[in-house]
Motif scaffolding. Structure first.
Motif, PDB file in Angstrom:
ATOM      1  N   ASP A  29      28.081  31.317  29.207  1.00  0.00           N
ATOM      2  CA  ASP A  29      29.420  31.836  29.507  1.00  0.00           C
ATOM      3  C   ASP A  29      29.382  33.344  29.743  1.00  0.00           C
ATOM      4  O   ASP A  29      29.996  33.857  30.685  1.00  0.00           O
ATOM      5  CB  ASP A  29      30.382  31.541  28.353  1.00  0.00           C
ATOM      6  N   ILE A  30      28.683  34.057  28.867  1.00  0.00           N
ATOM      7  CA  ILE A  30      28.612  35.518  28.986  1.00  0.00           C
ATOM      8  C   ILE A  30      27.893  35.901  30.270  1.00  0.00           C
ATOM      9  O   ILE A  30      28.318  36.805  31.000  1.00  0.00           O
ATOM     10  CB  ILE A  30      27.906  36.120  27.756  1.00  0.00           C
ATOM     11  N   HIS A  31      26.804  35.209  30.550  1.00  0.00           N
ATOM     12  CA  HIS A  31      26.065  35.462  31.793  1.00  0.00           C
ATOM     13  C   HIS A  31      26.978  35.276  33.001  1.00  0.00           C
ATOM     14  O   HIS A  31      27.009  36.105  33.921  1.00  0.00           O
ATOM     15  CB  HIS A  31      24.870  34.508  31.869  1.00  0.00           C
ATOM     16  N   LYS A  32      27.737  34.206  32.981  1.00  0.00           N
ATOM     17  CA  LYS A  32      28.610  33.891  34.113  1.00  0.00           C
ATOM     18  C   LYS A  32      29.718  34.933  34.263  1.00  0.00           C
ATOM     19  O   LYS A  32      30.073  35.322  35.385  1.00  0.00           O
ATOM     20  CB  LYS A  32      29.211  32.501  33.904  1.00  0.00           C
ATOM     21  N   ALA A  33      30.276  35.404  33.144  1.00  0.00           N
ATOM     22  CA  ALA A  33      31.350  36.396  33.196  1.00  0.00           C
ATOM     23  C   ALA A  33      30.842  37.725  33.753  1.00  0.00           C
ATOM     24  O   ALA A  33      31.496  38.353  34.596  1.00  0.00           O
ATOM     25  CB  ALA A  33      31.946  36.597  31.804  1.00  0.00           C
ATOM     26  N   VAL A  34      29.675  38.171  33.281  1.00  0.00           N
ATOM     27  CA  VAL A  34      29.089  39.414  33.794  1.00  0.00           C
ATOM     28  C   VAL A  34      28.766  39.266  35.275  1.00  0.00           C
ATOM     29  O   VAL A  34      29.054  40.156  36.091  1.00  0.00           O
ATOM     30  CB  VAL A  34      27.818  39.787  32.998  1.00  0.00           C
ATOM     31  N   GLU A  35      28.184  38.141  35.625  1.00  0.00           N
ATOM     32  CA  GLU A  35      27.800  37.892  37.016  1.00  0.00           C
ATOM     33  C   GLU A  35      29.015  37.888  37.936  1.00  0.00           C
ATOM     34  O   GLU A  35      29.004  38.514  39.009  1.00  0.00           O
ATOM     35  CB  GLU A  35      27.067  36.552  37.096  1.00  0.00           C
ATOM     36  N   GLN A  36      30.080  37.218  37.515  1.00  0.00           N
ATOM     37  CA  GLN A  36      31.286  37.156  38.341  1.00  0.00           C
ATOM     38  C   GLN A  36      31.946  38.528  38.459  1.00  0.00           C
ATOM     39  O   GLN A  36      32.472  38.892  39.516  1.00  0.00           O
ATOM     40  CB  GLN A  36      32.271  36.143  37.753  1.00  0.00           C
ATOM     41  N   GLY A  37      31.938  39.295  37.363  1.00  0.00           N
ATOM     42  CA  GLY A  37      32.508  40.637  37.415  1.00  0.00           C
ATOM     43  C   GLY A  37      31.758  41.538  38.378  1.00  0.00           C
ATOM     44  O   GLY A  37      32.363  42.264  39.183  1.00  0.00           O
ATOM     45  N   LEU A  38      30.433  41.499  38.319  1.00  0.00           N
ATOM     46  CA  LEU A  38      29.621  42.313  39.220  1.00  0.00           C
ATOM     47  C   LEU A  38      29.772  41.867  40.667  1.00  0.00           C
ATOM     48  O   LEU A  38      29.865  42.699  41.582  1.00  0.00           O
ATOM     49  CB  LEU A  38      28.151  42.231  38.799  1.00  0.00           C
ATOM     50  N   LYS A  39      29.797  40.573  40.863  1.00  0.00           N
ATOM     51  CA  LYS A  39      29.942  40.065  42.225  1.00  0.00           C
ATOM     52  C   LYS A  39      31.257  40.533  42.836  1.00  0.00           C
ATOM     53  O   LYS A  39      31.307  40.969  43.995  1.00  0.00           O
ATOM     54  CB  LYS A  39      29.874  38.540  42.228  1.00  0.00           C
ATOM     55  N   ALA A  40      32.340  40.464  42.058  1.00  0.00           N
ATOM     56  CA  ALA A  40      33.647  40.890  42.563  1.00  0.00           C
ATOM     57  C   ALA A  40      33.643  42.376  42.903  1.00  0.00           C
ATOM     58  O   ALA A  40      34.177  42.796  43.945  1.00  0.00           O
ATOM     59  CB  ALA A  40      34.730  40.586  41.529  1.00  0.00           C
ATOM     60  N   ALA A  41      33.033  43.189  42.026  1.00  0.00           N
ATOM     61  CA  ALA A  41      33.005  44.634  42.264  1.00  0.00           C
ATOM     62  C   ALA A  41      32.167  44.983  43.488  1.00  0.00           C
ATOM     63  O   ALA A  41      32.544  45.842  44.298  1.00  0.00           O
ATOM     64  CB  ALA A  41      32.468  45.348  41.027  1.00  0.00           C
ATOM     65  N   LEU A  42      31.024  44.321  43.635  1.00  0.00           N
ATOM     66  CA  LEU A  42      30.154  44.602  44.776  1.00  0.00           C
ATOM     67  C   LEU A  42      30.752  44.086  46.083  1.00  0.00           C
ATOM     68  O   LEU A  42      30.657  44.742  47.127  1.00  0.00           O
ATOM     69  CB  LEU A  42      28.773  43.982  44.535  1.00  0.00           C
TER      70      LEU A  42
END
Length: 366
Positions: A29-42
């Motif tokens: 879950d944590i991996h997915k949340a960080v990944e989604q946050g970074l993807k959105a920002a990039l």
């Protein structure tokens, strides 16, 4: 490239975030949340003119290294811990912007302007906080979902004579009396496969099986059903296939075995059925006999209705099942396919199942 950067950074950062606090969220879950946050920002920067992008002058590898350093900072991690702990707090964006600038000073003599950093950071914080909030809700819902599965299927009722003051009708827990059956692993020739959908997938046949062509199967191997979902069961035919068909006569125990699988997952004992114990598994129950009565709804919608109406969950949060399906962390239990007797209806059902599995690959189907 955006997704690759987000994935690499999340892979490095998520384990550290999860180790330092107590949270209901799993490492996935944590991996997915960080990944989604970074993807959105990039991805926010992709439509912008090159000179307006925060990382315009940076190579992809350099971006990943920089972000890993940024997220390794103690104060940054303390901010990222906030939404993981169920108190609805969100990271302080101004603090993260300042930390971003401090780390950036180690990489380039010229500091990026706040007007570049702030919208990037706001996008990351917003998405990361929304995802962690959703995933916490999913985990809370999952606990109730597991409880209701156990209440529904982890009870075997017996009817008998009334003896003394004892009630002849009583119930015991399935996991207390279940005896793991012996099964045969079968890899039939293509001309003898009973259902076209199961092409190139191993099958598990229970005792007293009525399907006559099974006598001519190849590569027969007897084993306990405990290894039903173990890698060795299905790897013989395909290193990617995770689909298993149960064959057996009425009363041979197909439904009981599926119920046992559901109960073991609900009790967080995946190793009892050969699955990895360190993965957050979710069983999805599909009673095909019941589902075919609703010809106008998808398998996913049926699973939702089953949970809300038959497992008595008031309301599933949006995206609940998809959260596990998208990551390949579900065991989909499809019971009663052999009881669809109309050929046309059977073909329709098989087609819908095939489409569903193609939509969400890498899950287990039984």
């Amino acid at each position: 490239m955006t997704w690759e950067i987000a994935s690499v950074v999340a892979e490095s950062v998520a384990p550290i975030l999860g180790r330092k606090i107590q949270t209901r969220l799993t490492p996935a879950d944590i991996h997915k949340a960080v990944e989604q946050g970074l993807k959105a920002a990039l991805m926010r920067e992709e439509p912008l003119a090159p000179e307006q992008r925060l990382f315009y002058y940076s190579a992809p590898d350099a971006i990943a290294f920089f972000l890993e350093d940024f997220f390794q900072d103690r104060e940054v991690q303390e901010e990222l811990h906030k939404p993981l702990q169920e108190d609805n707090k969100i990271p302080l964006t101004p603090l993260l912007v300042e930390k971003f600038k401090q780390v950036a000073s180690n990489y380039a003599p010229t500091q990026p302007q706040d007007s570049f950093i702030l919208p990037w950071m706001e996008t990351f914080v917003k998405t990361y906080s929304e995802k962690t909030s959703s995933y916490l809700e999913f985990q809370l819902t999952k606990e109730n979902y597991f409880l209701q599965i156990s209440n529904r299927v982890d009870e075997v009722k017996f009817a008998g004579m009334l003896v003394g003051t004892q009630d002849g009708n009583h119930a015991v827990k399935l996991d207390q009396i279940f005896v793991m059956p012996e099964v045969e692993v079968l890899h039939p020739p293509s001309s003898q496969r009973p259902v076209e959908f199961w092409l190139d997938h191993p099958q598990i046949a229970l005792p007293s099986k009525p399907w006559q062509p099974l006598r001519t199967q190849t590569a027969q191997q007897k084993t306990l059903a405990q290894s039903l979902l173990a890698v060795k069961t299905w790897q013989a035919t395909s290193t990617k296939s995770r689909n298993v068909m149960l064959l057996g006569a009425p009363g041979s125990g197909k439904t009981t075995l599926m119920n046992y699988v559901a109960v073991m997952l609900a009790q967080k004992q995946p190793e009892a059925i050969g699955l990895a114990p360190d993965i957050d598994w979710l069983p999805i129950l599909i009673d095909i006999r019941d589902w075919v009565e609703y010809s106008d709804i998808s398998i996913l919608e049926y699973a939702r209705q089953f949970a809300e109406k038959k497992l008595l969950l008031k309301s599933l949060p949006k995206g609940f099942f998809e959260h596990w399906l998208e990551d390949g962390r579900t065991v989909i239990l499809l019971d009663g396919l052999d009881q669809v007797t109309e050929p046309a209806k059977g073909e329709q059902v098989v087609g819908q199942i095939k489409d569903f599995i193609q939509q969400f690959p890498n899950n287990w189907e039984l």
